[in-house]
Scaffold this motif. Structure first.
Motif, PDB file in Angstrom:
ATOM      1  N   SER A 183     -63.604  28.581  -6.945  1.00 17.38           N
ATOM      2  CA  SER A 183     -62.882  27.587  -6.449  1.00 17.38           C
ATOM      3  C   SER A 183     -63.714  29.029  -5.107  1.00 17.38           C
ATOM      4  CB  SER A 183     -61.769  28.113  -6.292  1.00 17.38           C
ATOM      5  OG  SER A 183     -60.925  29.124  -6.458  1.00 17.38           O
ATOM      6  N   SER A 239     -64.004  23.605  -6.304  1.00 21.41           N
ATOM      7  CA  SER A 239     -62.568  23.332  -5.179  1.00 21.41           C
ATOM      8  C   SER A 239     -63.837  24.033  -3.645  1.00 21.41           C
ATOM      9  CB  SER A 239     -61.520  24.634  -5.214  1.00 21.41           C
ATOM     10  OG  SER A 239     -61.278  24.109  -3.919  1.00 21.41           O
ATOM     11  N   THR A 244     -60.932  19.864  -1.440  1.00 28.49           N
ATOM     12  CA  THR A 244     -62.383  20.042  -1.075  1.00 28.49           C
ATOM     13  C   THR A 244     -62.597  18.595  -0.372  1.00 28.49           C
ATOM     14  OG1 THR A 244     -63.415  21.537  -3.235  1.00 28.49           O
ATOM     15  CG2 THR A 244     -64.364  19.807  -1.831  1.00 28.49           C
TER      16      THR A 244
END
Length: 1385
Positions: A1115, A1143, A1173
Motif C-alpha cells: 500500500s 493499494s 484504489t
C-alpha cells in the motif's frame, strides 16, 4: 501644715489622711506608680521625714486633677483599714467633683513640668529648634555620655521595685521564666505588599535572650521580629530586655529605647527620629542635636524595641500608611538612623511589607513542662504551698495544658495561691477546669475577701466591651469614672502608664492588665448585665478564623470573647453570674442556653481548620458533654489543618472533644507552626486513625514528645512526619516507640533531611511492625551504599514486597501475612516467626532503583544480593550508570535471578556495541518473553514469562502431537519471544554480529524480531535478506522506518521463496511500514523442524504448508507498469497459494492492463485485491475481459471504482463457472453493448451483478436486447438503476425471446430491485413477480398484451401495482388464463 493642706480648708482631715498613709509607705509608693507612672521614687527622698514624704507625694497626686485625686481617695477607702467616720469624711470631701478645691486649678495647669523628675527635666523647645554651636569633641562626648547615663538611670528607676497589689504574693511581679524561643526561616516576599508571620520554624537549640542579637559587626540581620500568640509574654520579654540593659547585662548596646505601638498609634503627625527618641521617650538636658549626632554615629549600638507591631496595622488611608508606621519602615530599611538594631513584637498574622527580607523571625512558643514547673517553683518559693501547687499541676492535665501559655500560667499560680490554703488537695480539677473559670477565680483571688463589688465589676466590663467594639485599648481618666479606676487599681485589673504625644504633652493612660482580661470582663458584662438581652448576646458568639485575610489589616481585639462567653455558659458559672446579676438567675440561665444553642448550630456546619479549633475551644469551655458529643460526631473523617499556628492548648482542647467521638478520624497538620511539646496533648487520643505532620518546625524535641504519645493511640494506622528538621536524636526516640504501635499500617518520614545512618536505623524496625504496608523515606538524600543496604533489607525482610527508589523517592511496600484471631492473641515473637515462614514461601519482590547513580560494581553487588533472595517480580534499574558492562552483567544474571515479569535497564548508557553483548547474554534465558532496546529513547527492557514446565515423557509427547491433528489451526498453542531493537541507529555493518547474537535465541521459541526505526537502508535490507535463513524460523520481522527505496522494498518479496516461515508481507511504502510475518498458529516444534521422527508431525506440517496462503500487502506505493512487471516477475517463484493486496491513490489503465496481463504468469495466485484504489471508468471492461482471458479467474468483484477483487481457482480445481460484480461503477446505456460483448466471451457466467449503476430504462432495454448473447446461468441483478414501469413492461414483452429465463422479479418501491434468474437449459415454465410498480391506466393494455404473448408464463404475481377494480377487470378480460397460478394482492 503645708500650703495644699491649708488650701483644702480642713486641717484635721488632711492630718488624718497623712497619718494614715504614713503607716503604709509601700502601699502609697505603689499607688504613686499607678497614678503617676513616670514618677521618680528617688532615694534622695528617703532622707526626708516619713510624714514629709507622704505630704510631697500627696501634693504630686493632687495637682494631676480631680479625676486622679478622686480615684486615689476611692483606693484609700477600698484597700486600707480606714475608720468608718474617716471614710465618710474622705469620700464626702474629696470623693466627688465639688470636693476638689477650684483654687488649685490655675496652679495645676502650671505644673506639667513639675510632673517630671528633676533629673529628667528638659527644656520646652524641641530638639529640632536648639541652636547649633561648635563644641569640642570632649564636650560632645560628655553630653552624650550624660544622656546615656540619664537613659540608663531612668530605666533603673522604672524597674527598681515591683510592688504587689492587695492579696498578691511578692513573686507575682518578680517571677520571670523565659519562654521557648525558636528561630524561624521565612521569605518575606509575598504579593500585595504584605508578609505572613506564620512561618515554618526550625527546631534547634533554644534561643536565649542574649542570642536574640548578633553583635558581630555587619553580621546577622538588623531587624528581629518576635512572633507570639496572645499571652506568650512578648511585652514581658520586651520589658525584660530593657531591665537587663539597665542592669548592665546587654552591654553591646549603649542606648535602648522601648516604644509601644498602642501609644504610638495616637500620634497623628509625621515624626523625625530625634522627635521619636527625645519627645516621646526621654529628652537630653541640653543640646539635642549633639546627642542625636552621637547616637546616629554609633547607631549599631542603639536598640529600638517596638512592642505590638500587629496593633500598628490600622487600615491604610488613601495616602498610604500612618506616620508612625512610615517612620518604623524607614528605621527597618536603614534610611533613618542607619545601622541601628530594631526589634518588634507581634502576634502571628499579617505583617507590614516594610520588614526587610533578611529580618530574623523568632517564635515564642510558651512553656513546656519543665518551664511550667520552674515558674511554679519560683512563684511559690519559700511558701508551704509550693509542693501542693506542683501536685495540683501534675494531677490536673487540663490545668497543665493551660499553663503552656505563660499568661495563663501566672493566673493559675495566683489562683492556686488563693485556693490551696482553704481547699483540700485535688480541688483544682473542679475549680480550675478551663480558662474562663481560671479568670473567674483570679478575679475572686484579687478581690479583698467578701468585698467583690458586683456593680463596679459590671461597669468596668462595660468599659472593656466598649473598648473592644471601638478598637480601644488605652483609656484616660475621662473614659473611666474615678470609682472604677480605684476599683481596677484595687483589684489589679488596670495598669497605668505615661502617654506622651509630643513635647510637653503627656498624661496618664490606663489599660487592662492584659487584652484577654479586657475580653473576660466584657464577657461578664454581656452575660450578667441587665442592659444586655440574649439576642444582643448571641451576636458576639462567632468563630474567628486565624487565617489573616489580605484585606484585613488588623487582628481582632475580641478573639477570645466567644470563648469566654462559652465558658460562662457553663452551669458551674451560674452562681457567680447570678451573684453579679443580683440574683436574676432566670435571666442568666436564658443567656447561657442561648449561647449553647448557637454553638450547637455552629457544630453542625462545615468549618475550616481555624474555625474548628475555635469551636473546640468554645465547646470545651462549656463543659457540656452533649454539646461536645455533637461537635465530635460532626467533625469530618478527614480533618485538615493548613497554614495557621497551633499551640499545645489547641491540641489539648481538640483531644478533649475527640474523646466524645466513636468513629476514627484523620488529622492532617500541613504547614502549621507547632510548639515542640504539642504532641503531648494527644496522649491517649484513641480516635486518631491517621496522623500527619508537615512543618519545618518539627524537630528533635517534637519527635521526642511524639514518641511518648504514639503508644497511647490504640487505633493509629498511619503516621506521617514530613518536611521537618529531625536528626538522629529525634529519630532514635521514634524508632523506640514504633514497635509499641503494632497496629500501624503506614509510616512516612518524607523530606526530613535524614542522614544515611538514620535511614538505616528506621528500617530496622520493619520486622517489628507486623501490619505495616508502606514506609515512605523519600526526599532524604541517601548515598548509593546506603541504598544497597536498604536493598538487602528488602531481600531479607519477609514482609517487604517492593522497594522503590527514584531520585528523591524511597518507598517500602509490604505485604503483612494473613493472621487469624487466634494468631493475633499469641505472643508477638511467635507471630513474627510464623509470618516470616509464610512470607518466605510465597513472597515475590519488586525492586525499583531508578536514577540512583548505580555503577558497574554496584550491579555486581546487587546481583550477588539478589541471588540469595526470594523470587523477583520486577527489577528496575533504569536511569543509572551501568553502561555496557553493567547491562551485560545484569542480562547474564537474568536467568539466575528468576525474574517473573520485568527487568528494566533503560537509560544506562548502553551503546550499539553493548547491544550485541546483551543479546548474547540473554540467548540462553528460557523465560525471556520480550527484549526491547531503543538507544534513541534510552530503552532497555526485558519481559519474562513464567518458567516452562518440565519436559514431558516421549510417550506423552507423541500422544500430544497426534492430538494436534484433531485440533483446528486457531486452537494450536503458541510460544514466542520478541526481540525489539528499535531506533538503535543500526546499519548494514552491524547486522552480521547481531544475527550471530540472535542465533542462540531462535531455538527457544518463535521469535518476533523488530528492527524498525534504524538506518539499514537498501544495503542493510539486502544483507539482512541473506542472513535471515540462518536465523531459523521467525514469527515476525519488522523493518519499518529504515529508509528503504521502492526497489529494496520489492526486493523483499523474494523472501517468500527463501524463507519457509514467511507467510505475510505487509508494506506501506510512504509511511515506511514493513512487516514480515509467519503463521500465527504454528508452534516452534513445527517451524524448527525438530521433530522429523514423528509421522504425525510431518504430515501435519505438509498439510499446513499447503493450506495456509501467503499474503503480500503493498500500500501507499506508486504502482507504475515497470514496478508491477518487476513485482510479478519476483512473485513467479513464490510458493502458493498467494494472496496479493495492492493499494494506491490511483491506478492508471495502463498499470491495470499490465497487472492483468501478468496474471497468467502467476499460477499460484489465489486472490488479487485492489482496495482503496482509484480506478478509471474503463476498469470494468478491463476486468470483465479478464474473465475470458484468464480461465483461472472465477470471480471479479468491482465496487464503486475503488475496490476490486479477483478470486482465482487453484491449479487442482477444474475450470468452471465464473461470476462478475460491477456495482456502483456509473455504467450507463453507452457501456452496455461493450460490456455484454466482453461477457459473451465467457463460457459460463453463474452471476452478473450490475446493481447501483446508471442504466435507466434505456440502458435496461439495451441490456435486455443483448441478453441472449450472454451465457448467464444464474442471476442477473439490475437493482437500483433508476428504472420505471417502462422497464417492467419491456421485461414482460422480452420474456418470450429469452427461453432460459426461469424467474423475474421487479420491485419499483423502496426496495428498487430488478432480478432475473436463468437456467442452463430452456425452461418450460416461467415466473414473474411485479411489486409496487404503480401501473397507470394506459399501461393496462400493454400489460395485457405482454401477458398474452408469454405463453410459457406459469406464475404471475402482481403486488401493490395500483390497479383498481376497473383496470383489473379490463386486464382479466384481455388476458388469457395462464397455465399456472395467477395471484393478485
Amino acid at each position: 501644715m503645708d500650703p495644699v493642706g491649708l488650701q483644702l480648708g480642713n486641717k484635721n482631715l488632711w492630718s488624718c489622711l497623712v497619718r494614715l498613709l504614713t503607716k503604709d509607705p509601700e502601699w502609697l509608693n505603689a499607688k504613686m506608680k499607678f497614678f503617676l507612672p513616670n514618677t521618680d521614687l528617688d532615694s534622695r527622698n528617703e532622707t526626708l521625714d516619713p510624714e514629709q514624704r507622704v505630704i510631697l507625694q500627696l501634693n504630686k497626686l493632687h495637682v494631676q486633677g480631680s479625676d486622679t485625686w478622686q480615684s486615689f481617695i476611692h483606693c484609700v477607702c477600698m484597700q486600707l483599714e480606714v475608720p468608718l467616720d474617716l471614710e465618710v469624711l474622705l469620700l464626702s470631701t474629696f470623693g466627688y467633683d465639688d470636693g476638689f478645691t477650684s483654687q488649685l486649678g490655675a496652679e495645676g495647669k502650671s505644673q506639667p513640668e513639675s510632673q517630671l523628675h528633676h533629673g529628667l527635666k528638659r527644656p520646652h523647645q524641641s530638639c529640632g529648634s536648639s541652636p547649633r554651636r561648635k563644641q569640642c569633641k570632649k564636650q560632645q562626648l560628655e553630653l552624650a555620655k550624660k544622656y546615656l547615663q540619664l537613659l540608663r538611670t531612668s530605666a533603673q528607676q522604672r524597674y527598681r521595685s515591683q510592688i504587689p497589689g492587695s492579696g498578691q504574693p511578692h513573686a507575682f511581679h518578680q517571677v520571670y521564666v523565659p519562654p521557648i524561643l525558636r528561630r524561624a526561616t521565612a521569605s518575606l516576599d509575598t504579593p500585595e505588599g504584605a508578609i505572613m508571620g506564620d512561618v515554618k520554624v526550625e527546631d534547634g537549640a533554644d534561643v536565649s535572650i542574649s542570642d536574640l542579637f548578633n553583635t558581630r559587626v555587619n553580621k546577622g540581620p538588623r531587624v528581629t521580629v518576635l512572633l507570639g500568640k496572645a499571652g506568650m509574654g512578648k511585652t514581658t520579654l520586651a520589658h525584660r530586655l530593657c531591665q537587663k540593659w539597665a542592669e548592665g547585662h546587654l552591654n553591646c548596646f549603649q542606648a535602648l529605647f522601648l516604644f509601644e505601638f498602642r501609644q504610638l498609634n495616637l500620634i497623628t503627625r509625621f515624626l523625625t527620629p530625634s522627635e521619636l527618641l527625645f519627645d516621646l521617650y526621654l529628652s537630653p538636658e541640653s543640646d539635642h542635636d549633639t546627642v542625636f549626632q552621637y547616637l546616629e554615629k554609633n547607631a549599631d549600638q542603639v536598640l529600638l524595641i517596638f512592642d505590638g507591631l500587629d496593633e500598628a496595622l490600622q487600615p491604610m488611608g488613601p495616602d498610604g500608611p500612618g506616620p508612625v508606621l512610615t517612620l518604623f519602615s524607614h528605621l527597618c530599611n536603614g534610611t533613618l538612623l542607619p545601622g541601628c538594631r530594631v526589634m518588634a513584637t507581634s502576634r502571628p498574622g499579617k505583617l507590614p511589607a516594610c520588614l526587610p527580607a533578611e529580618a530574623a523571625m523568632v517564635h515564642m512558643l510558651g512553656f513546656d513542662g519543665p518551664r511550667v514547673e520552674e515558674y511554679v517553683n519560683h512563684f511559690f518559693s519559700a511558701q508551704p504551698s509550693r509542693e501542693g501547687a506542683l501536685v495540683e499541676l501534675q494531677t490536673n492535665g487540663r490545668l497543665r495544658s493551660l499553663c503552656a501559655v505563660p499568661a495563663l500560667c501566672q493566673v493559675a499560680c495566683l489562683c492556686l495561691h488563693h485556693l490551696l490554703p482553704d481547699h483540700a488537695p485535688g480541688q483544682s480539677v473542679a475549680l480550675l477546669p478551663n480558662m474562663t473559670q481560671l479568670y473567674m477565680q483570679m478575679v475572686l483571688a484579687l478581690s479583698p475577701p467578701g468585698h467583690l463589688l458586683t456593680s463596679s465589676l459590671l461597669d468596668l466590663g462595660e468599659v472593656a466591651l466598649r473598648g473592644l467594639e471601638t478598637g480601644k485599648v488605652i483609656f484616660y481618666a475621662k473614659d473611666i469614672a474615678p470609682p472604677l479606676i480605684a476599683f481596677g487599681a484595687t483589684h489589679s485589673l488596670l495598669t497605668s502608664f505615661c502617654v506622651r504625644t509630643g513635647p510637653g504633652h503627656q498624661q496618664t493612660g490606663y489599660a487592662f492588665t492584659h487584652l484577654s482580661l479586657q475580653e473576660f470582663l466584657a464577657a461578664l458584662h454581656l452575660m450578667a448585665s441587665p442592659k444586655v438581652n440574649k439576642d444582643t448576646l448571641t451576636q458576639y458568639v462567632t468563630l474567628h478564623s486565624r487565617w489573616v485575610q489580605r484585606t484585613k489589616a488588623r487582628l481582632g481585639l475580641s478573639d477570645h470573647l466567644p470563648t469566654f462567653l462559652a465558658g460562662l455558659a457553663s452551669c458551674t458559672c451560674r452562681p457567680f453570674l447570678s451573684h453579679l446579676a443580683q440574683g436574676n438567675e432566670d435571666c442568666v440561665g436564658a443567656k447561657q442556653a442561648a449561647v449553647v444553642q448557637v454553638l450547637k448550630k455552629l457544630a453542625t456546619r462545615k468549618l475550616t481548620g481555624p474555625k474548628v479549633v475555635e469551636l473546640c475551644h468554645c465547646v470545651d469551655e462549656t463543659q457540656e458533654p452533649e454539646l461536645a458529643s455533637l461537635t465530635a460526631q460532626s467533625l469530618p473523617y478527614q480533618l485538615p489543618f493548613h497554614n495557621f499556628p497551633l499551640t499545645c492548648t489547641d491540641l489539648a482542647t481538640l483531644t478533649n472533644i475527640l474523646e466524645h467521638r466513636e468513629a476514627p478520624i484523620h488529622l492532617d497538620f500541613d504547614g502549621c507552626p507547632l510548639e515542640p511539646h504539642c504532641p503531648e496533648a494527644l496522649v491517649g487520643c484513641g480516635q486518631i486513625e491517621n496522623l500527619s505532620f508537615k512543618s519545618r518546625k518539627c524537630g528533635d524535641a517534637f519527635a521526642e514528645a511524639l514518641s511518648r504519645s504514639l503508644p497511647t493511640m490504640g487505633r493509629l494506622q498511619m503516621l506521617g512526619l514530613a518536611g521537618s528538621k529531625i536528626t538522629a536524636r529525634g529519630i532514635s526516640h521514634l524508632v523506640k516507640a514504633l514497635p509499641l504501635c503494632p497496629q500501624l499500617k503506614e509510616v512516612s518520614f518524607r523530606d526530613n533531611q535524614l542522614s544515611d545512618q538514620v535511614v538505616l536505623n528506621i528500617v530496622e524496625v520493619l520486622p517489628h511492625l507486623p501490619r505495616l504496608r508502606k514506609l515512605d523515606l523519600s526526599s532524604n538524600s541517601i548515598c548509593v551504599s546506603t541504598l544497597l543496604c536498604l536493598a538487602r533489607v528488602a531481600v531479607t525482610c519477609p514482609t517487604v514486597r517492593m522497594l522503590q527508589a527514584r531520585e528523591a523517592d524511597l518507598i517500602f511496600l509490604l505485604s503483612p501475612p494473613t493472621e487469624t484471631t487466634a494468631e493475633l492473641q499469641r505472643a508477638p515473637d511467635l507471630q513474627e516467626s510464623d509470618g516470616q515462614r509464610k512470607g518466605a514461601q510465597s513472597r515475590s519482590l519488586t525492586l525499583r532503583l531508578q536514577k540512583c547513580q548505580l555503577q558497574v560494581h554496584d550491579a555486581e553487588a546487587l546481583i550477588a544480593l539478589l541471588q540469595e533472595g526470594p523470587h523477583l517480580e520486577e527489577v528496575d534499574l533504569s536511569g543509572n550508570q551501568l553502561e555496557d558492562e553493567g547491562c551485560r552483567l545484569m542480562a547474564e544474571a537474568a536467568s539466575q535471578l528468576h525474574i517473573a515479569r520485568k527487568l528494566d535497564l533503560s537509560d544506562n548508557g548502553l551503546s550499539v556495541a553493548g547491544v550485541h553483548c546483551v543479546l548474547r547474554a540473554v540467548s540462553a534465558c528460557w523465560t525471556l518473553a520480550e527484549l526491547h532496546i531503543s538507544l534513541q529513547h534510552k530503552t532497555v527492557i526485558f519481559m519474562f514469562a513464567q518458567e516452562p514446565e518440565e519436559q514431558k515423557g516421549p510417550q506423552e509427547r507423541a500422544a500430544f502431537l497426534d492430538s494436534l491433528m484433531l485440533q483446528m489451526p486457531s486452537e494450536l498453542p503458541l510460544s514466542s519471544r520478541r526481540m525489539r531493537l528499535t531506533h538503535c541507529g543500526l546499519q548494514e555493518k552491524h547486522l552480521e554480529q547481531l544475527c550471530k547474537a540472535l542465533g542462540g535465541s531462535c531455538h527457544l521459541g518463535h521469535l518476533h524480531l523488530d528492527f524498525s526505526g534504524n538506518a539499514l537502508g537498501d544495503e542493510g535490507a539486502a544483507r539482512l535478506a541473506q542472513l535471515l535463513p540462518g536465523l531459523g524460523a521467525l514469527q515476525s520481522l519488522n523493518l519499518s522506518e529504515n529508509g528503504l527505496s521502492l526497489d529494496a522494498v520489492l526486493g523483499l518479496v523474494r523472501c517468500f521463496s527463501t524463507l519457509q516461515w514467511l507467510f505475510r508481507l505487509d508494506i506501506s511504502f510512504e509511511s515506511q511500514h514493513i512487516l514480515l510475518r509467519g503463521d500465527k498458529t504454528s508452534r516452534d516444534m513445527w517451524a524448527t523442524g525438530s521433530l522429523p521422527d514423528f509421522p504425525a508431525a510431518a504430515k501435519f506440517l505438509g498439510f499446513r504448508q499447503r493450506c495456509i496462503p501467503r499474503s503480500l500487502c503493498l500500500s501507499e506505493c506508486p504502482l507504475e507498469p515497470p514496478s508491477l512487471t518487476r513485482l510479478c516477475a519476483t512473485l513467479k517463484d513464490c510458493p502458493g497459494p498467494l494472496e496479493l493486496q495492492l493499494s494506491c491513490e490511483f491506478l492508471s489503465d495502463q498499470s491495470l492492463e499490465t497487472l492483468l496481463d501478468c496474471l497468467p504468469q502467476l499460477p499460484q495466485l489465489s486472490l488479487l485485491q485492489l482496495s482503496q484504489t482509484g480506478l478509471s471508468p474503463k476498469s470494468p471492461f478491463l476486468l470483465a475481459n479478464t474473465l475470458s482471458l484468464c480461465p483461472r479467474v472465477k470471480k471479479v468483484d468491482l465496487r464503486s471504482l475503488h475496490h476490486a477483487t479477483l478470486h482465482f481457482r487453484s491449479n487442482e480445481e477444474e475450470e468452471g463457472v465464473c461470476c462478475g460484480r460491477f456495482t456502483g461503477c456509473s455504467l450507463s446505456q453507452e457501456h452496455v453493448e461493450s460490456l455484454c460483448w466482453l461477457l459473451s466471451k465467457c463460457k459460463d457466467l453463474s452471476q452478473v451483478d450490475l446493481s447501483a449503476n446508471l442504466l435507466g430504462d434505456s440502458g435496461l432495454r439495451c441490456l435486455l436486447e443483448c441478453l441472449p448473447q450472454v451465457p448467464i446461468s444464474g442471476l442477473l441483478d439490475l437493482s437500483h438503476n433508476s428504472i420505471s414501469q417502462e422497464s417492467a413492461l419491456y421485461l414482460l414483452e422480452t420474456l418470450p425471446s429469452c427461453p432460459r429465463v426461469r424467474e423475474a422479479s421487479v420491485n419499483l418501491g423502496s426496495e428498487q430491485s430488478f432480478r432475473i434468474h436463468f437456467s442452463r437449459e430452456d425452461q418450460a415454465g416461467k415466473t414473474l413477480r411485479l411489486s409496487e410498480c404503480s401501473f397507470r391506466p394506459e399501461h393496462v393494455s400493454r400489460l395485457a398484451t405482454g401477458l398474452s404473448k408469454s405463453l410459457q408464463l406459469t406464475e404471475l404475481t402482481l403486488t401493490q401495482c395500483c390497479l383498481g377494480q376497473k383496470q383489473l377487470a379490463i386486464l382479466l378480460s384481455l388476458v388469457g388464463r395462464p397455465a399456472g397460478l395467477f395471484s393478485l394482492s
